[in-house]
Design a protein around this motif. Structure first.
Motif, mmCIF file in Angstrom:
data_model
loop_
_atom_site.group_PDB
_atom_site.id
_atom_site.type_symbol
_atom_site.label_atom_id
_atom_site.label_comp_id
_atom_site.label_asym_id
_atom_site.label_seq_id
_atom_site.Cartn_x
_atom_site.Cartn_y
_atom_site.Cartn_z
ATOM 1 N N MET A 1 0.930 -1.253 -0.010
ATOM 2 C CA MET A 1 0.078 0.093 -0.197
ATOM 3 C C MET A 1 0.864 1.124 -0.027
ATOM 4 N N PRO A 2 0.441 2.418 -0.629
ATOM 5 C CA PRO A 2 1.270 3.584 -0.888
ATOM 6 C C PRO A 2 1.160 4.258 0.490
ATOM 7 N N ASP A 3 0.356 4.154 1.424
ATOM 8 C CA ASP A 3 0.611 5.040 2.616
ATOM 9 C C ASP A 3 1.120 4.125 3.620
ATOM 10 N N ASP A 4 1.700 2.891 3.411
ATOM 11 C CA ASP A 4 2.229 1.962 4.568
ATOM 12 C C ASP A 4 3.463 2.615 4.713
ATOM 13 N N PRO A 5 3.968 3.270 5.629
ATOM 14 C CA PRO A 5 5.519 3.801 5.998
ATOM 15 C C PRO A 5 6.306 2.462 6.352
ATOM 16 N N THR A 6 7.575 3.021 5.716
ATOM 17 C CA THR A 6 8.970 2.116 6.098
ATOM 18 C C THR A 6 9.222 2.425 7.245
ATOM 19 N N PRO A 7 10.008 1.498 7.667
ATOM 20 C CA PRO A 7 10.773 1.982 9.282
ATOM 21 C C PRO A 7 11.594 3.217 9.058
ATOM 22 N N ASP A 8 12.261 3.317 8.004
ATOM 23 C CA ASP A 8 13.042 4.464 7.905
ATOM 24 C C ASP A 8 12.110 5.581 7.613
ATOM 25 N N ASP A 9 10.943 5.687 7.169
ATOM 26 C CA ASP A 9 10.203 6.553 6.896
ATOM 27 C C ASP A 9 9.845 7.251 8.516
ATOM 28 N N VAL A 10 9.434 6.307 9.271
ATOM 29 C CA VAL A 10 9.224 6.603 10.740
ATOM 30 C C VAL A 10 10.359 7.222 11.633
ATOM 31 N N TRP A 11 11.369 6.719 11.332
ATOM 32 C CA TRP A 11 12.656 6.983 12.052
ATOM 33 C C TRP A 11 13.026 8.411 11.388
ATOM 34 N N ARG A 12 12.924 8.769 10.350
ATOM 35 C CA ARG A 12 13.282 10.265 9.874
ATOM 36 C C ARG A 12 12.196 11.195 10.410
ATOM 37 N N LEU A 13 11.063 10.871 10.641
ATOM 38 C CA LEU A 13 10.137 11.668 11.143
ATOM 39 C C LEU A 13 10.129 11.909 12.665
ATOM 40 N N LEU A 14 10.673 10.617 13.215
ATOM 41 C CA LEU A 14 10.819 10.661 14.867
ATOM 42 C C LEU A 14 12.284 11.558 15.323
ATOM 43 N N THR A 15 13.137 11.137 14.540
ATOM 44 C CA THR A 15 14.174 12.288 14.748
ATOM 45 C C THR A 15 13.987 13.741 14.387
ATOM 46 N N HIS A 16 13.370 13.918 13.149
ATOM 47 C CA HIS A 16 12.963 15.288 12.967
ATOM 48 C C HIS A 16 12.280 15.871 14.116
ATOM 49 N N VAL A 17 11.299 15.417 14.624
ATOM 50 C CA VAL A 17 10.420 15.941 15.888
ATOM 51 C C VAL A 17 11.453 16.204 16.924
ATOM 52 N N VAL A 18 12.109 15.208 17.362
ATOM 53 C CA VAL A 18 12.938 15.213 18.452
ATOM 54 C C VAL A 18 14.104 16.518 18.455
ATOM 55 N N MET A 19 14.826 16.279 17.126
ATOM 56 C CA MET A 19 16.100 16.986 16.989
ATOM 57 C C MET A 19 15.471 18.786 16.817
ATOM 58 N N ASP A 20 14.336 18.847 16.061
ATOM 59 C CA ASP A 20 13.914 20.189 16.009
ATOM 60 C C ASP A 20 13.437 20.673 17.315
ATOM 61 N N THR A 21 13.304 19.914 18.529
ATOM 62 C CA THR A 21 12.507 20.680 19.724
ATOM 63 C C THR A 21 13.468 20.752 20.672
ATOM 64 N N ARG A 22 14.842 20.176 20.384
ATOM 65 C CA ARG A 22 15.883 19.974 21.596
ATOM 66 C C ARG A 22 16.689 21.352 21.787
ATOM 67 N N ASP A 23 16.617 22.203 20.833
ATOM 68 C CA ASP A 23 17.870 23.353 20.718
ATOM 69 C C ASP A 23 17.537 24.249 21.840
ATOM 70 N N SER A 24 16.310 24.512 22.457
ATOM 71 C CA SER A 24 15.976 25.321 23.296
ATOM 72 C C SER A 24 16.370 24.826 24.858
ATOM 73 N N TRP A 25 16.702 23.470 24.728
ATOM 74 C CA TRP A 25 17.183 22.657 26.061
ATOM 75 C C TRP A 25 18.706 22.727 26.083
#
Length: 138
Positions: A1-25
């Motif tokens: 299915m085209p909407d099924d994410p790969t583990p790499d897709d999910v990892w990129r999203l997860l790291t993006h969310v975390v890394m983009d919010t850590r600068d203030s800390w």
């Protein structure tokens, strides 16, 4: 299915969310400790035990000259010590001092509130996210 994410897709999203919010800390840790965050990364890698400068550089994702500069700085501050490696007398091991452990604890006690996007999730979504993260936690 085209909407099924790969583990790499999910990892990129997860790291993006975390890394983009850590600068203030990271800035808060730097202000609180008076140390560049790169020094905190070095202290953190040494928390598991002594390392050679070469191994420390690899663990902290820095080149050997940068690791040497960081160790020199931390040693001058009394946060690390270099000692002869009993397994290889030509090599030195870097380890945390009591003050280094205390500084690391102080750094990681810096408040780190959740980003607004996470705070906006309802309790059921938070439970689901927590449960999924626990499944992949090492």
């Amino acid at each position: 299915m085209p909407d099924d994410p790969t583990p790499d897709d999910v990892w990129r999203l997860l790291t993006h969310v975390v890394m983009d919010t850590r600068d203030s800390w990271k800035r808060a840790v730097t202000e609180r400790t008076g140390l560049p965050f790169s020094r905190i990364r070095v202290l953190r890698r040494l928390a598991a035990g002594p390392l050679t400068v070469k191994d420390l550089a690899h663990a902290a994702a820095m080149d050997a000259p940068a690791a040497t500069v960081a160790v020199n700085d931390l040693e001058e501050r009394g946060l690390v010590v270099r000692e002869i490696d009993p397994g290889n007398r030509r090599s030195k091991l870097v380890s945390l001092t009591a003050a280094g452990r205390e500084m690391l604890g102080y750094a990681f006690a810096t408040p780190d509130p959740a980003p607004a996007t996470l705070s906006g999730l309802d309790p059921a979504d938070l439970r689901s996210l927590r449960d999924l993260l626990r499944k992949i936690e090492h």
